[in-house]
Write an enzyme that holds these catalytic residues in place. Structure first.
Site, PDB file in Angstrom:
ATOM      1  CB  THR A  70      -0.926  -0.023   1.241  1.00  0.00           C
ATOM      2  OG1 THR A  70      -1.804  -1.137   1.118  1.00  0.00           O
ATOM      3  CG2 THR A  70      -1.730   1.258   1.361  1.00  0.00           C
ATOM      4  CG  ASN A 128      -6.637  -7.678  -5.715  1.00  0.00           C
ATOM      5  OD1 ASN A 128      -6.648  -6.986  -6.735  1.00  0.00           O
ATOM      6  ND2 ASN A 128      -7.399  -7.400  -4.680  1.00  0.00           N
ATOM      7  CD  GLN A 163      -2.429 -10.689  -4.765  1.00  0.00           C
ATOM      8  OE1 GLN A 163      -1.954 -11.826  -4.749  1.00  0.00           O
ATOM      9  NE2 GLN A 163      -3.047 -10.178  -3.722  1.00  0.00           N
ATOM     10  CB  SER A 178       3.326  -6.680  -0.643  1.00  0.00           C
ATOM     11  OG  SER A 178       2.977  -6.870   0.705  1.00  0.00           O
ATOM     12  CG  HIS A 236       1.554  -9.608   3.545  1.00  0.00           C
ATOM     13  ND1 HIS A 236       0.268 -10.076   3.498  1.00  0.00           N
ATOM     14  CD2 HIS A 236       1.498  -8.335   3.077  1.00  0.00           C
ATOM     15  CE1 HIS A 236      -0.530  -9.114   3.044  1.00  0.00           C
ATOM     16  NE2 HIS A 236       0.198  -8.049   2.785  1.00  0.00           N
ATOM     17  CB  CYS A 282      -9.162  -4.706   1.175  1.00  0.00           C
ATOM     18  SG  CYS A 282      -7.467  -5.042   0.875  1.00  0.00           S
TER      19      CYS A 282
END
Ligand code: PLP
Length: 390
Positions: A77, A156, A186, A206, A208, A333
């Protein structure tokens, strides 16, 4: 009495992944043994700085660029916010127009809304019925005052692979001054990237989503691109991102990047096969189910989105959870917000398909056996839930 540990089938890898044990061990070491500040001049500081540099190299290797182009951030983000706001602040004098797509992650769409309030004009391009945004539709909108185009590499929710190379080339041809940002959150580690030869100026990733920890990400910034920082302060990350580095997170993300890079080379083909098998099983067991992801090569192996008419998403999710099967009812989300997925809505799905859409997302550890069991259970649940309706 200790609770009996039951086996789970984790099919929510697009929400987050299990941290690799090697990555967790490296984070632990960076917290408890080699815990210095990379800016410190003493031995332990220098040792930690070397660990951060090694991680930068590992991430750079995964995406095919020089390590100097990788900047660590706090999450995907942040990378997305920084790319958009950083370019807007640095190049706003060139023009005030940006282009993005209707299927982007909220970290892009909300940032675009913010820029819109600041006077930027934003064009939003819709996907086709398979969730792929046509390259020509994006390129067509490029104008002399277009400062940036932002597009995700893999969606995603559906796994639809977007034509980023064609878009990048087309955008640069029409306006060589327009920057091209790709949200690769992704996609990194799942599909190959060779940034050195791609027409991409900025790429977000990202930790994670690639079996590293939460709270760490990166932004690739091509040479010569100026970005105004989001965080000012002590001048870490070549003064582009101040704040003491999240060393445990960075080191673990580096280890994860190296390991997933190997899996990508070795297992990508077999995972595509596994995905095809799962889709075939779903269609076999529940012939009227609708696959909302592309069935051809534009469907990335980690994601299958499907609707089971008459079975609300949450109902299927909770039934499967009883069996230890974890899936998602939309993107992580929006999963808790009671609204239909904007991505599937943009794809033009009817209400019945929107209310019954679920996402299965895989990792390189996902097995054929686990997916066969899942498909069988889905068939039973669908039959049971439908039998309640008269
Ligand atoms: N972009 C995409 C496509 C995502 O799927 C996500 C997270 O799901 C993000 C960005 C945000 O990443 P993070 O969770 O690291 O903030």
């Amino acid at each position: 009495m200790a609770e009996k540990k039951r086996n789970i089938i984790y099919l929510d890898n697009s929400a987050t992944t299990q941290v690799y044990p090697e990555a967790a061990a490296a984070a632990m070491e960076a917290m408890t043994a080699i815990y210095g500040n990379p800016s410190s001049l003493h031995g332990m500081g220098i040792q930690v700085e070397k660990l951060v540099t090694a991680a930068r190299q590992q991430v750079a290797m995964l995406v095919g660029c020089k390590k100097e182009a990788i900047f660590f951030t706090g999450c995907g983000t942040e990378s997305n916010n920084w790319a958009l706001k950083g370019i807007a602040d640095a190049y706003g004098a060139r023009g005030r127009h940006m282009i993005t797509t209707a299927i982007e992650h909220p970290s892009i769409l909300e940032t675009m809304k913010y820029l819109q309030q600041k006077g930027w004009e934003i064009d939003l391009i819709s996907p086709d019925e398979y969730g792929v945004v046509p390259a020509e539709a994006v390129i067509e909108k490029v104008r002399p005052d277009t400062v940036l185009v932002s597009m995700m590499a893999v969606n995603n929710e559906t796994g639809a692979i977007q034509p980023i190379e064609a878009v990048g080339n087309g955008v640069k041809k029409k306006n060589p001054q327009t920057f091209f940002h790709v949200d690769g959150v992704q996609a990194v580690g799942k599909i190959p990237f060779e940034l050195n030869r791609l027409p991409i100026d900025l790429l977000s990733g990202s930790g994670h989503k690639i079996h590293g920890p939460k709270g760490v990400g990166f932004l690739y910034v091509a040479k010569g691109v100026r970005l105004v920082p989001l965080l000012s302060g002590g001048g870490q990350e070549q003064s582009f991102r101040s704040g003491t580095e999240n060393v445990p997170g960075i080191v673990a993300m580096g280890i994860a990047a190296e390991k997933i890079g190997k899996d990508l080379k070795e297992k990508q083909g077999q995972m595509a096969e596994i995905r095809r098998g799962f889709i075939a099983a779903l269609l076999d067991y529940v012939p009227d189910c609708v696959i909302n992801s592309p069935l051809d090569e534009t469907g990335a192996w980690p994601i299958v989105n499907a609707s089971f008419p008459g079975v609300p998403s949450e109902v299927l999710l909770h039934y499967l959870e009883e069996d230890g099967i974890y899936i998602s009812a939309g993107s992580a989300c929006s999963a808790r917000k009671k609204q239909y997925s904007p991505v599937l809505t943009a794809q033009g799905l009817a209400d019945e398909l929107l209310s019954s859409a679920v996402r299965f997302s895989f990792s390189y550890e996902t097995t054929v056996e686990a997916l066969s069991f899942t498909a069988e259970r889905i068939a039973q649940v669908v039959q049971e839930v439908r039998s309640f309706r008269i």
